[in-house]
Write an enzyme that holds these catalytic residues in place. Sequence first.
Site, PDB file in Angstrom:
ATOM      1  N   ASP B  71      93.905 -19.998  86.905  1.00 24.06           N
ATOM      2  CA  ASP B  71      92.970 -19.120  86.105  1.00 24.06           C
ATOM      3  C   ASP B  71      93.309 -18.315  85.006  1.00 24.06           C
ATOM      4  O   ASP B  71      94.132 -18.077  84.407  1.00 24.06           O
ATOM      5  CB  ASP B  71      92.332 -18.581  87.291  1.00 24.06           C
ATOM      6  CG  ASP B  71      90.736 -18.582  87.247  1.00 24.06           C
ATOM      7  OD1 ASP B  71      90.116 -17.972  86.434  1.00 24.06           O
ATOM      8  OD2 ASP B  71      90.005 -19.403  88.077  1.00 24.06           O
ATOM      9  N   HIS B 112      87.514 -13.225  86.277  1.00 23.66           N
ATOM     10  CA  HIS B 112      87.273 -14.570  87.163  1.00 23.66           C
ATOM     11  C   HIS B 112      88.172 -14.872  87.979  1.00 23.66           C
ATOM     12  O   HIS B 112      87.866 -15.280  89.265  1.00 23.66           O
ATOM     13  CB  HIS B 112      87.078 -15.680  85.931  1.00 23.66           C
ATOM     14  CG  HIS B 112      86.542 -16.928  86.344  1.00 23.66           C
ATOM     15  ND1 HIS B 112      87.541 -17.988  86.824  1.00 23.66           N
ATOM     16  CD2 HIS B 112      85.447 -17.514  86.704  1.00 23.66           C
ATOM     17  CE1 HIS B 112      86.935 -19.180  86.922  1.00 23.66           C
ATOM     18  NE2 HIS B 112      85.596 -18.791  87.089  1.00 23.66           N
ATOM     19  N   SER B 280      82.616 -22.871  89.959  1.00 18.90           N
ATOM     20  CA  SER B 280      83.994 -21.869  90.141  1.00 18.90           C
ATOM     21  C   SER B 280      84.119 -21.064  91.209  1.00 18.90           C
ATOM     22  O   SER B 280      85.076 -20.967  91.922  1.00 18.90           O
ATOM     23  CB  SER B 280      83.926 -20.771  88.775  1.00 18.90           C
ATOM     24  OG  SER B 280      84.444 -21.339  87.637  1.00 18.90           O
TER      25      SER B 280
END
Lengths: 72, 501
Positions: B71, B112, B280
């Site tokens: 990620d 994220h 996600s």
Amino acid sequence: MVTIKGTVVFEDLSGGVWVLAADDGNRYQMEGGDKKLLKDGQRATVSGELASDSMGIGMVGEILRVKSYVLG
Amino acid sequence: MARVDPGRVTEVLEALRGDPRVEQAEPNHVYHALYEPNDPRFKEQWHLQKIRASDAWDVTIGKGVTVAVIDTGVAYEKHRDFFQVEDLAGCSFAKGFNFLTSDPHGNDDHGHGTHVAGTIAQATNNKIGVAGVAYGCTIMPLKVLSSQGSGTVAHIAQAIRYAADNNAKVINMSLGGPFPSRVMEQACTYAKSKGVLIVCAAGNERRDRVSYPAAYEACVAVSATGPTDELAFYSNYGDKVAIAAPGGDKRFGEAGGVLQNSINPADRTQQGYFSWQGTSMAAPHVAGAAALVMSLGVAKPDKVLQILQSSARKKDDKRRFGAGILDCYAAVKKAKSACGWWRLALALVMAFLAVRWAGSSVRRPLWPSAGFFVCLVIGSSGLFFLPQLGLSWLPLSDTLSTGFPQWDVACLGVERHASPVFYSVAIPLVLAILFMGSAWRRQLLAGFSVGVGAHLAHAALFALGDAQGSLGQNVIWLLANSALCLLLGRVLLKSLARDAR
């Protein structure tokens, strides 16, 4: 190089991604650009590369590497 | 939404479905957990309650399993300007890597990856913030995406291979794109061949086709649902969707998102609790659940997926939800009994060896008693078939349906699972010293000791084996203690044979 006209949108997806919603209906996750371009609702004509070798967190469409832009 | 008396749900549903003004009506399952952690904002995590994560924590928290988060990085350490977010304190991390700068610090400059890692393993029951699905697992932070959240397939493929070569058992990829890549597909096939389950987000294009890498054969595509168990408005769907999990739907307001601790993308020097939505956010719920299942000894990625799918809450539309919506509690219950046959088979082989070995040294055949076999089962597999026989309601059935070393969860608490006291020869040895007075008891003690030995051997070979884990999870420790259990069984059996002469 491609040139795409559309609206810059801050999409509330995956924590937030900058998307160019093109007038032809396609959507691109933008990479690059500066504060003048990256404003929610900003109209722009963006020139750049479609990064077919890239992936991203937005997953809204292709990644567009911004090289230059004209506002409006 | 309407509240209905539980006894009248079917009746009201039928009435609503018969009404032409009603497009659709279905029950909105709200589960009340047996166990609630003390994290103050756990109550806002509807997404963890939907998947019955806290019920699963009575059985396992995913210890010993490494999950690679490929990620934007993870805010997991203090390094230069980077810091660890507060609700990852005390979590377990494997060595990370930044593939953009080629250095071993997979820190996050977006937010994220930290949010995703939080869903998988946020520190839980620590009186801070929120909870995570498999809070005992180990996170491997692999940074491949830039501060704007994009990266090249070359770096992603390298990270997949790195994870597979460094003992990760699960990979989470909350990323994607519309184009396939052979390099990346080969990396995924390689990782799967090394026993890694690869969990991917289905994509947010709202279309009838999932993104890559989710669409690869070796990957598990996860679509996203909202608080009412419907497909989230942004989620991709299609025949490649394997399973659905909560990804949030903020059309229900801020509370409709997935809430985790992360750094603030607008100001990276700050941290906070963010309610985000996207496929996600759905994928890491499944990655965490996979870690829970694998921590119980299910090693093969296909078997893990089969357990997750067969235990999922069924929905009618396979293209939207795959096998259904993730259910962690049902999955760990299935996983527990899935290993039972293997443990029992291993125990029978080891019992045969112990009996032959003891018999050959005293030059006469030995006959183990029925009690020997009962204790062999208790030590190794437990009464794993109880749930399959519909006997889960029996008192202590959760504990009795696991092999003896796993009783540490009931005795010491789930956080101290894989305790070196239970995962060793210690308890069979102490019991042998205390109770070896009579012949029939020695039969029981020998069966128990060999059974525990089989459980430890299974853990070393298939389940917990992870050098980064605690002593009770170390492969060498487990194998050495398994051998000592076998030896103890042999000594007890041999003494029986001598007495019989």
